[in-house]
Every structure is written in structure tokens, then in C-alpha cells.
Enzyme design. Structure first.
Site, PDB file in Angstrom:
ATOM      1  N   SER A  95      -1.159  -5.848  -3.216  1.00  0.00           N
ATOM      2  CA  SER A  95      -0.222  -4.845  -3.715  1.00  0.00           C
ATOM      3  C   SER A  95       1.204  -5.377  -3.647  1.00  0.00           C
ATOM      4  O   SER A  95       1.546  -6.169  -2.758  1.00  0.00           O
ATOM      5  CB  SER A  95      -0.321  -3.571  -2.867  1.00  0.00           C
ATOM      6  OG  SER A  95       0.735  -2.680  -3.143  1.00  0.00           O
ATOM      7  N   TYR A 134      -0.092   1.015   4.640  1.00  0.00           N
ATOM      8  CA  TYR A 134      -0.801   0.545   3.453  1.00  0.00           C
ATOM      9  C   TYR A 134      -0.430  -0.904   3.142  1.00  0.00           C
ATOM     10  O   TYR A 134      -1.293  -1.762   2.931  1.00  0.00           O
ATOM     11  CB  TYR A 134      -0.472   1.447   2.260  1.00  0.00           C
ATOM     12  CG  TYR A 134      -0.960   0.914   0.934  1.00  0.00           C
ATOM     13  CD1 TYR A 134      -2.328   0.850   0.665  1.00  0.00           C
ATOM     14  CD2 TYR A 134      -0.076   0.469  -0.033  1.00  0.00           C
ATOM     15  CE1 TYR A 134      -2.782   0.359  -0.549  1.00  0.00           C
ATOM     16  CE2 TYR A 134      -0.518  -0.024  -1.246  1.00  0.00           C
ATOM     17  CZ  TYR A 134      -1.876  -0.073  -1.496  1.00  0.00           C
ATOM     18  OH  TYR A 134      -2.331  -0.573  -2.694  1.00  0.00           O
TER      19      TYR A 134
END
Length: 332
Positions: free
Chosen positions: A129, A154
Site C-alpha cells: 500500500s 494498517y
């Protein structure tokens, strides 16, 4: 070629599975179909892929973070390559349910690495990501930049996935490619993402929340461009030649940004959604959210150089396509 695709009921996973099948590959898709957002959307995506796959798509509901369940589901199944894009997504939700991220993104990633090792897979492409860049101030973000200071759990799990992958490439010689996705949007998108949230609110006549007092920029990347990058990576495993790869590894492990190479102000995206909806938005300007960043911007030189990747969809074209799909899907 038969390819295992995780997260096949998710936004990116379903789109990748569909494109693989359309081009003639066979796909075994797996997904836990959890209730992070509406299960009906996930099942509709699977049905959409099945309808366009010409019999080349098989689907199994299984939690890939559960090793016993995953092993049982894959027993007797053959596949050569893996596209691991399943994960617990969302920056803000990681503040509420951190254990979900550790289970899905750490244990789940380890399990897929173990599957690749046991099967002797010729290549595993996995989702990282753009969140790994954290609060980096240098723009655009390049795969050579340091990513040691994540600002959300995350992001930390995604960086940990990259490090685990480097270890497996080193120890076992498994070809691995990690993809740092930048703000993906488009038809069949996620309900927790800006394009969906803003479209839904505008069409319902409800206010939309814009953080950091509107001073937010994102490298919005249309789903078709994301899929094109994923497939280019699937077809081109890193070479076992000891040379430095994108991201700096000398093993069979590469890291690439997949973005649009444009940083768009969120207020511009809102204007485009307003135009497509034919309505004005009621905007609530709010402070920055914990774990969020003000700006993302992808340096895509590495994937352009190595794989010829070139995004083609501007937000001026992609946002109206998303809104048109949203209105058709919801009948509004």
C-alpha cells in the site's frame, strides 16, 4: 495457466480475476467474504466475475488467515502463480479493530508465503500500500524512499508484509512482487473509499466529511490501470540474477508503486462527482484524522522502466464512469 487470487470478492481481486479469465487464464478465487462492508456487494462481484469468465473461474469461501481452513480448501487444487490482494483494508478502521489487521494482513500474508513455498510457485504478486510511506514529505513517493515511520497500524502491517516477503525471497528463492497501490477507485469499488462515500452522500442530499480542512491530495488510480499493472507484474517475475530490483532487493523480490502519477486535490474530485450527479455537495470541513496523511503522489518510474506500465485514465474520465456505475448498481 491457473492462478490463485485471494480477496476475489474484493474490489481489486474481483477485477484482476475477471481480466485474467477474459484473457484465457483459469482462476481459483478465495475470500472470507467478511462483513467489514456489505456482504451483498462482495457476492455481487463474484457473480459478475462468474458471468464474464466463460467457465474459467472457481470460487471458494475461506479465511486465508486460518491455516487449517486454507490448507483444506486448497487440497487437490493446482495453480502455478498467486495474486495475493486479499487483506483487511482501511486506515481508519485499524484504529478500531487492530487485531483484524494482525490476523488478516500478517498471519494471512505468512500463510500465502507458505503456500507459495510448499507449492514451488513460480511467482507471487502481493498487495502492499502507498500507506507505507507514512508522513514522508518528499514527493512524489518513490520505492527507493525509506518507509520506517508508518502512521497507522494498517501501514505497519503492509510494511511488515514487504519485509516477510524479502525474507522468503532470500531463504527460499520464491519470486515475489509487492505492489504499493495508490487510492484505487472505479466501478465495483469499496464503500469506505472517498469516491463511494461522496457519491452516496451527494445523491442522498447528506453532508460529506472532508478532513484536514479540505487540504487533502490523493493519487487517484482507476481500477483498469491498477489491473493492467497487476497483470504486467504477474507475467514478469523478478529475475534471479543478483542485480538490484525496484525497491533495492538483490533477491527475487521487487517493489513497485502503481499510481496515476498525479496528485489531485480532494475538492477537485468532489467537483467532478457533483457534475456527474447533477447536484452540489454540502461539505463539512474537519480536522485531520489520526493515522491519515495529507498527500500521496506516486513516482512510477520503476514500473514504467521495467514493465512499460502507463496509466491512461484521468479523473475527469474515471470519476464519471464510477458515478454512472454507482447509479446503475443502486438504481438511483
Amino acid at each position: 495457466m491457473r492462478i490463485l487470487v485471494t480477496g476475489a470478492a474484493g474490489f481489486i481481486g474481483a477485477a484482476v480475476a475477471e481480466r485474467l479469465c477474459v484473457r484465457g487464464d483459469e482462476v481459483l478465487g478465495i475470500d472470507s467474504v467478511n462483513d467489514y462492508y456489505q456482504v451483498s456487494l462482495k457476492r455481487d462481484r463474484v457473480a459478475h466475475v462468474e458471468g464474464s469468465a466463460g467457465g474459467r473461474f472457481a470460487f471458494k469461501q475461506v479465511d486465508f488467515a486460518d491455516w487449517s481452513a486454507l490448507s483444506a480448501a486448497l487440497e487437490g487444487e493446482s495453480f502455478d502463480r498467486i495474486v495475493h490482494v486479499g487483506a483487511q483494508a482501511g486506515v481508519r478502521y485499524s484504529l478500531e479493530n487492530p487485531r483484524a489487521y494482525v490476523e488478516a494482513n500478517l498471519m494471512g500474508h505468512l500463510n500465502l508465503l507458505e503456500v507459495a513455498r510448499a507449492r514451488g510457485s513460480s511467482h507471487m504478486v502481493y498487495a502492499s500500500s502507498s500507506s507505507v510511506y507514512g508522513g514522508n514529505e518528499k514527493l512524489p513517493f518513490a520505492v527507493e524512499d525509506r518507509v520506517d515511520h508508518p502512521v497507522s497500524l494498517y501501514a505497519a502491517t503492509k510494511r511488515a508484509d514487504e519485509l516477510m516477503s524479502e525474507t522468503y525471497a532470500h531463504l527460499y528463492g520464491i519470486p515475489l512482487t509487492g505492489l504499493r497501490f495508490f487510492t484505487v477507485y472505479g466501478p465495483w469499488g469499496r464503500p469506505d473509499m472517498a469516491a463511494w462515500l461522496f457519491t452516496e452522500a451527494i445523491l442522498k442530499g447528506e453532508p460529506i466529511k472532508v478532513f484536514n480542512q479540505g487540504e487533502m491530495w490523493r493519487d487517484f488510480t482507476y481500477i483498469d490501470d491498477i489491473v493492467a499493472g497487476v497483470l504486467a507484474c504477474v507475467d514478469n517475475p523478478p529475475a534471479d540474477d543478483g542485480a538490484p530490483k525496484a525497491g533495492g532487493s538483490t533477491k527475487v523480490h521487487a517493489l513497485y508503486n502503481i499510481g496515476n502519477h498525479r496528485s489531485e486535490k480532494l475538492t477537485r474530485v468532489i467537483e467532478l462527482i457533483e457534475d456527474a450527479c447533477g447536484r452540489k455537495a454540502e461539505v463539512q470541513l474537519l480536522p485531520m484524522q489520526p493515522g491519515d496523511v495529507a498527500r500521496t503522489y506516486a513516482d512510477i518510474d520503476a514500473i514504467q522502466r521495467d514493465l512499460g506500465y502507463q496509466p491512461t485514465t484521468r479523473i475527469e474520465d474515471g470519476i464519471p464512469k464510477f458515478v454512472a456505475w454507482y447509479r446503475e448498481y443502486h438504481g438511483v
